[in-house]
Design a protein around this motif. Structure first.
Motif, PDB file in Angstrom:
ATOM      1  N   ASP A 138      30.050  43.221  20.811  1.00  0.00           N
ATOM      2  CA  ASP A 138      30.723  43.042  22.099  1.00  0.00           C
ATOM      3  C   ASP A 138      29.720  43.353  23.209  1.00  0.00           C
ATOM      4  O   ASP A 138      29.151  44.430  23.256  1.00  0.00           O
ATOM      5  N   ILE A 139      29.511  42.377  24.096  1.00  0.00           N
ATOM      6  CA  ILE A 139      28.569  42.548  25.202  1.00  0.00           C
ATOM      7  C   ILE A 139      29.293  42.335  26.531  1.00  0.00           C
ATOM      8  O   ILE A 139      30.020  41.351  26.706  1.00  0.00           O
ATOM      9  N   ILE A 156      18.743  36.380  26.428  1.00  0.00           N
ATOM     10  CA  ILE A 156      19.254  37.254  25.367  1.00  0.00           C
ATOM     11  C   ILE A 156      20.315  36.536  24.540  1.00  0.00           C
ATOM     12  O   ILE A 156      20.317  36.601  23.301  1.00  0.00           O
ATOM     13  N   SER A 157      21.217  35.825  25.220  1.00  0.00           N
ATOM     14  CA  SER A 157      22.280  35.106  24.502  1.00  0.00           C
ATOM     15  C   SER A 157      21.714  34.063  23.565  1.00  0.00           C
ATOM     16  O   SER A 157      22.180  33.897  22.427  1.00  0.00           O
ATOM     17  N   LYS A 168      32.867  36.949  15.304  1.00  0.00           N
ATOM     18  CA  LYS A 168      32.955  38.387  15.554  1.00  0.00           C
ATOM     19  C   LYS A 168      32.119  38.778  16.776  1.00  0.00           C
ATOM     20  O   LYS A 168      31.583  39.872  16.854  1.00  0.00           O
ATOM     21  N   TYR A 169      32.059  37.837  17.716  1.00  0.00           N
ATOM     22  CA  TYR A 169      31.292  38.076  18.939  1.00  0.00           C
ATOM     23  C   TYR A 169      32.185  37.894  20.149  1.00  0.00           C
ATOM     24  O   TYR A 169      32.967  36.938  20.242  1.00  0.00           O
ATOM     25  N   ASN A 170      32.088  38.825  21.059  1.00  0.00           N
ATOM     26  CA  ASN A 170      32.828  38.719  22.319  1.00  0.00           C
ATOM     27  C   ASN A 170      31.891  39.076  23.469  1.00  0.00           C
ATOM     28  O   ASN A 170      31.128  40.036  23.380  1.00  0.00           O
ATOM     29  N   THR A 195      35.344  35.994  29.411  1.00  0.00           N
ATOM     30  CA  THR A 195      36.132  36.594  30.490  1.00  0.00           C
ATOM     31  C   THR A 195      35.223  37.104  31.603  1.00  0.00           C
ATOM     32  O   THR A 195      34.083  37.500  31.356  1.00  0.00           O
ATOM     33  N   ALA A 196      35.772  37.089  32.810  1.00  0.00           N
ATOM     34  CA  ALA A 196      35.041  37.606  33.973  1.00  0.00           C
ATOM     35  C   ALA A 196      35.970  38.492  34.788  1.00  0.00           C
ATOM     36  O   ALA A 196      37.128  38.134  35.029  1.00  0.00           O
TER      37      ALA A 196
END
Length: 418
Positions: A138-139, A156-157, A168-170, A195-196
């Motif tokens: 989660d980042i 980085i992404s 399993k990444y958010n 999300t923002a």
């Protein structure tokens, strides 16, 4: 069997509500059942034969086995969540620079830094070294204003998406919204930022006085336009920071959101402005938690879409999770984003590793069960001793807004079910 320590009972017009803060279960008893409940409770009904009422109470953890120690249960659930090695949570500040000058910003007196390519590469290595093949990642992209460092987000992404389990990444972003154009939202969407969070502190005359560009220019209209143009690509949460200077303008902001046809397309919440500086006692604009709670209750009463019942919060927050870290633009590691940019909050660096210093041990060994007041509170499962950073600053647990909100939340939940 016995009654749970964590039941909250509330009388309502047609009967009684029972809410359990461990299970988050809510049981409504009509007048007849409420009367039966009180009668049987006085007769130690829990040891009576099974009944529909007893079965429902058991289902909601409102009555429990005699042998169960609920405090030990909460400790177990909390430790299991906090020391879960199949999770890595990161808040990454791409820059400490910002295009806004907000009066309550935590970055006062902090030197602005931008992230270099070398640090970005070190962060990628840190992630690879601290996550298993099938772990959750989660980042949260943070700042300053993180979109001033959009290139860092992309870099980085691009690397981590090559090898992580995408299911399993958010990823999310905390942004002031001024730079969140359609073009940037498409980039964020490409890199799975779902999300923002954007802050609007009231209608234009209020927001533009508090959240303006360094040039002095207002930002409200630009942010509204960006929300309208991007809410189909990214889920947007609007945060309203409340103090005494803008407390009377929440509904005016809500009406503007409705006029722009975005009220039903976003999630909106109000948050209390806090001041942790040495001058905090002199800040007359800060609301007490009781004052804030009264405003929050009015907000949810008028905007029931944004009312919710709090759930058990075993993790407390990412700061006390053994695999939760905040990373600044120089690669320094922290446990809490309120510590970012302050030397006393540093617990290491993504390149050199951890420093087992006082701050490291405070957060990693944080114990919400060492306060008698908290142990005796029915809200312990959802509050877990309050904000660790506040306790670190003030030396004692600080009761959060849930203590003053729960009665109205239950009332709203009951009314909305009718």
């Amino acid at each position: 069997m016995k009654i749970s320590l964590f039941n909250i009972e509330k009388d309502v017009d047609e009967g009684k509500l029972i809410y359990n803060t461990i299970s988050s279960g809510i049981l409504f008893l009509d007048s007849e059942k409420a009367e039966e409940y009180e009668y049987l409770k006085n007769l130690d009904f829990i040891n009576q034969d099974d009944s529909d009422l007893k079965r429902e109470l058991r289902k909601g953890h409102m009555i429990i086995d005699d042998y169960l120690d609920e405090i030990e249960l909460i400790k177990y659930v909390s430790n299991s969540a906090r020391y879960d090695k199949d999770y890595l949570g990161l808040t990454i500040a791409t820059t400490q620079a910002c295009n806004f000058v907000c009066p309550y910003c935590y970055e006062k007196g902090i030197e602005f830094k931008n992230m270099s390519d070398e640090t970005a590469n070190n962060i990628v290595d840190f992630i690879k070294n601290n996550i298993k093949n099938d772990s959750y990642l989660d980042i949260t992209w943070y700042g300053g204003e993180p979109l001033l460092g959009i290139g860092v987000i992309e870099k980085i992404s691009e690397e981590i998406l090559k090898y992580i389990n995408i299911d399993k990444y958010n990823a999310s972003i905390v942004t002031n919204g001024y730079l969140l154009t359609r073009e940037y939202a498409e980039k964020l969407n490409k890199y799975k930022v779902r999300t923002a969070q954007i802050t609007l502190d009231g209608p234009p005359k209020i927001h533009d006085a508090r959240r303006k560009l360094a040039s002095g220019e207002g930002t409200f209209n630009k942010i509204i336009e960006n929300i309208k143009n991007t809410c189909d690509l990214i889920d947007i949460t609007i945060r309203v920071n409340i103090d005494k200077t803008n407390k009377d303008y929440i509904e005016e902001l809500v009406n503007i959101l409705k006029e722009n046809d975005i009220y039903d397309k976003i999630f909106l919440y109000v948050a209390k402005v806090d001041d942790y500086s040495e001058e905090a006692n002199k800040n007359k604009s800060i609301l007490t938690y009781e004052e804030f709670s009264n405003l929050h209750n009015k907000f949810t009463e008028n905007n029931k879409n944004f009312n919710h019942i709090p759930m058990i919060n075993p993790n407390i927050c990412v700061s006390v999770n053994s695999n939760g870290f905040v990373i600044d633009p120089e690669g320094n590691l922290y446990k809490c984003w309120d510590e970012i940019g302050r030397k006393e909050g540093i617990i290491g660096n993504v390149k050199e590793g951890f420093e087992y210093n006082e701050t490291f041990f405070f957060y990693n060994n944080y114990n919400p069960f060492d306060d008698k007041k908290c142990l005796e509170c029915k809200l312990l499962p959802i509050c877990m001793g309050g904000c660790p950073f506040q306790k670190r600053k003030r030396g004692e647990a600080v009761c959060r807004e849930q203590k003053f909100l729960i009665d109205q939340m239950l009332d709203n939940a009951y009314k909305s079910s009718l």
